[in-house]
Design a protein around this motif. Sequence first.
Motif, PDB file in Angstrom:
ATOM      1  N   LEU A 196       0.866  -1.172   0.000  1.00 11.87           N
ATOM      2  CA  LEU A 196       0.000   0.000   0.000  1.00 11.87           C
ATOM      3  C   LEU A 196       0.904   1.223   0.000  1.00 11.87           C
ATOM      4  N   THR A 197       0.809   2.049  -1.025  1.00  4.91           N
ATOM      5  CA  THR A 197       1.646   3.253  -1.127  1.00  4.91           C
ATOM      6  C   THR A 197       0.759   4.481  -1.082  1.00  4.91           C
ATOM      7  N   TYR A 198       1.104   5.414  -0.212  1.00  6.71           N
ATOM      8  CA  TYR A 198       0.409   6.695  -0.111  1.00  6.71           C
ATOM      9  C   TYR A 198       1.364   7.802  -0.548  1.00  6.71           C
ATOM     10  N   VAL A 199       0.953   8.602  -1.538  1.00  3.57           N
ATOM     11  CA  VAL A 199       1.777   9.724  -2.013  1.00  3.57           C
ATOM     12  C   VAL A 199       1.353  10.981  -1.269  1.00  3.57           C
ATOM     13  N   GLU A 200       2.231  11.451  -0.412  1.00  2.00           N
ATOM     14  CA  GLU A 200       1.949  12.654   0.374  1.00  2.00           C
ATOM     15  C   GLU A 200       2.255  13.911  -0.416  1.00  2.00           C
ATOM     16  N   GLU A 201       3.321  13.859  -1.210  1.00  2.00           N
ATOM     17  CA  GLU A 201       3.756  15.022  -1.990  1.00  2.00           C
ATOM     18  C   GLU A 201       4.269  14.535  -3.333  1.00  2.00           C
ATOM     19  N   GLY A 202       3.954  15.272  -4.416  1.00  2.00           N
ATOM     20  CA  GLY A 202       4.408  14.890  -5.741  1.00  2.00           C
ATOM     21  C   GLY A 202       3.441  13.918  -6.404  1.00  2.00           C
ATOM     22  N   PRO A 219      -9.314   9.131   1.640  1.00  4.15           N
ATOM     23  CA  PRO A 219     -10.245   9.966   2.407  1.00  4.15           C
ATOM     24  C   PRO A 219      -9.586  10.424   3.702  1.00  4.15           C
ATOM     25  N   PRO A 220     -10.133  11.465   4.339  1.00  3.88           N
ATOM     26  CA  PRO A 220      -9.503  12.025   5.545  1.00  3.88           C
ATOM     27  C   PRO A 220      -9.208  10.994   6.622  1.00  3.88           C
ATOM     28  N   VAL A 221     -10.119  10.038   6.851  1.00  2.00           N
ATOM     29  CA  VAL A 221      -9.893   9.071   7.929  1.00  2.00           C
ATOM     30  C   VAL A 221      -8.695   8.171   7.611  1.00  2.00           C
ATOM     31  N   LEU A 222      -8.504   7.812   6.336  1.00  2.00           N
ATOM     32  CA  LEU A 222      -7.357   6.989   5.966  1.00  2.00           C
ATOM     33  C   LEU A 222      -6.061   7.779   6.109  1.00  2.00           C
ATOM     34  N   LYS A 223      -6.076   9.049   5.723  1.00  2.00           N
ATOM     35  CA  LYS A 223      -4.876   9.876   5.884  1.00  2.00           C
ATOM     36  C   LYS A 223      -4.505  10.006   7.361  1.00  2.00           C
ATOM     37  N   GLU A 224      -5.506  10.150   8.219  1.00  2.00           N
ATOM     38  CA  GLU A 224      -5.233  10.235   9.656  1.00  2.00           C
ATOM     39  C   GLU A 224      -4.652   8.920  10.180  1.00  2.00           C
ATOM     40  N   MET A 225      -5.155   7.805   9.684  1.00  2.00           N
ATOM     41  CA  MET A 225      -4.623   6.507  10.099  1.00  2.00           C
ATOM     42  C   MET A 225      -3.165   6.347   9.646  1.00  2.00           C
ATOM     43  N   ASP A 269      11.044  -4.128  15.109  1.00  2.00           N
ATOM     44  CA  ASP A 269      10.608  -4.903  16.273  1.00  2.00           C
ATOM     45  C   ASP A 269       9.094  -5.101  16.264  1.00  2.00           C
ATOM     46  N   GLU A 270       8.669  -6.221  16.809  1.00  2.00           N
ATOM     47  CA  GLU A 270       7.240  -6.492  16.922  1.00  2.00           C
ATOM     48  C   GLU A 270       6.591  -5.481  17.855  1.00  2.00           C
ATOM     49  N   ASP A 271       5.383  -5.088  17.523  1.00  2.00           N
ATOM     50  CA  ASP A 271       4.637  -4.133  18.336  1.00  2.00           C
ATOM     51  C   ASP A 271       3.166  -4.522  18.256  1.00  2.00           C
ATOM     52  N   GLU A 272       2.589  -4.906  19.379  1.00  2.00           N
ATOM     53  CA  GLU A 272       1.221  -5.427  19.369  1.00  2.00           C
ATOM     54  C   GLU A 272       0.228  -4.389  18.874  1.00  2.00           C
ATOM     55  N   GLU A 273       0.407  -3.136  19.306  1.00  2.00           N
ATOM     56  CA  GLU A 273      -0.512  -2.089  18.857  1.00  2.00           C
ATOM     57  C   GLU A 273      -0.431  -1.916  17.345  1.00  2.00           C
ATOM     58  N   GLN A 274       0.799  -1.913  16.821  1.00  2.00           N
ATOM     59  CA  GLN A 274       0.971  -1.758  15.383  1.00  2.00           C
ATOM     60  C   GLN A 274       0.291  -2.903  14.623  1.00  2.00           C
ATOM     61  N   THR A 275       0.484  -4.114  15.098  1.00  2.00           N
ATOM     62  CA  THR A 275      -0.105  -5.279  14.441  1.00  2.00           C
ATOM     63  C   THR A 275      -1.621  -5.142  14.350  1.00  2.00           C
ATOM     64  N   LEU A 276      -2.250  -4.784  15.466  1.00  2.00           N
ATOM     65  CA  LEU A 276      -3.705  -4.654  15.504  1.00  2.00           C
ATOM     66  C   LEU A 276      -4.178  -3.464  14.668  1.00  2.00           C
ATOM     67  N   PHE A 277      -3.430  -2.358  14.748  1.00  2.00           N
ATOM     68  CA  PHE A 277      -3.834  -1.137  14.047  1.00  2.00           C
ATOM     69  C   PHE A 277      -3.768  -1.319  12.532  1.00  2.00           C
ATOM     70  N   LEU A 278      -2.646  -1.863  12.054  1.00  2.00           N
ATOM     71  CA  LEU A 278      -2.482  -2.017  10.610  1.00  2.00           C
ATOM     72  C   LEU A 278      -3.385  -3.121  10.054  1.00  2.00           C
ATOM     73  N   LYS A 279      -3.715  -4.104  10.886  1.00  2.00           N
ATOM     74  CA  LYS A 279      -4.675  -5.123  10.453  1.00  2.00           C
ATOM     75  C   LYS A 279      -6.049  -4.489  10.264  1.00  2.00           C
ATOM     76  N   ALA A 280      -6.418  -3.557  11.170  1.00  2.00           N
ATOM     77  CA  ALA A 280      -7.693  -2.847  11.034  1.00  2.00           C
ATOM     78  C   ALA A 280      -7.683  -1.965   9.792  1.00  2.00           C
ATOM     79  N   LEU A 281      -6.558  -1.317   9.531  1.00  2.00           N
ATOM     80  CA  LEU A 281      -6.428  -0.476   8.325  1.00  2.00           C
ATOM     81  C   LEU A 281      -6.606  -1.324   7.066  1.00  2.00           C
ATOM     82  N   LEU A 282      -5.935  -2.479   7.060  1.00  2.00           N
ATOM     83  CA  LEU A 282      -6.017  -3.374   5.909  1.00  2.00           C
ATOM     84  C   LEU A 282      -7.453  -3.835   5.674  1.00  2.00           C
TER      85      LEU A 282
END
Length: 270
Positions: A48-54, A115-121, A133-146
Amino acid sequence: MQSAKLKCGLIEEKKGFYNDAISKDAYVWYEKNWQHDEYEHIHERAQLTYVEEGYQYLHIEQKIYLVPKNHVIWIPSGVKHRTTSEASTVNLMVVLFKSEIQSDFFREVHVFAAPPVLKEMLLYASKWNKLADEDEEQTLFLKALLNSLPNFCNESRFLEIPVPEDHRLIPVCDYINTHFQENLNIDDMADLAKMSVRSLQRIFKDATGITLQKYGQLIRILKSVELIDTRQYTLSEIAFKVGYKSLSAFTSSYTSIMKEGPKVKRENNF
């Protein structure tokens, strides 16, 4: 012997082929002034690639996808692709996923405005930039994003440039790409394709899914995206440079393709 290089957390041991050196399921890579190799490459993680600028062009199979500022592109794992851009600055975030959800959405390439909510995520996810390094919050957060991506996606087919496989049509596409500032001459294009005007129009539509006129409009608008990115010209100057006789005609055409009006004002970075 060429030494292995690390790119987005993946190891390029052979040109264009990446080995997965990341143990975690999802990996975040955010970078300003992005410089990417322009040759075709492949890896066994979905991207998943997000272009912030350019802006970026992604060349995938028989299509070229424009990913402008504030847009994302989803590329399934194992899909060969290459990146090009003439933008002066490209800032982007790449999230690489090892696990993919088994649904039709995730098996296809998608480009859409974030959309704004995805940019905020994504903004929140930047705190894990390049962390292995493994991070439980990251795992759960990015799984929700996906899981939420299909709900965020309003497919932008207008950002796809078809590349016809019929070799007779390649000179026609080249002609449009080099003469987009002019009134395109259908007779000249038919001569290049060595067929009648009627046959050219029918075969081109069958091969690309769009008419010659729509292809010419699409090329003009994509060229305007590049000019807008330079911040060197007014909208009136850009309209003239891409072949429109008036700002109103350009604005109407741009809006019909991009689903929003053209802007040259710099927006706040994410």
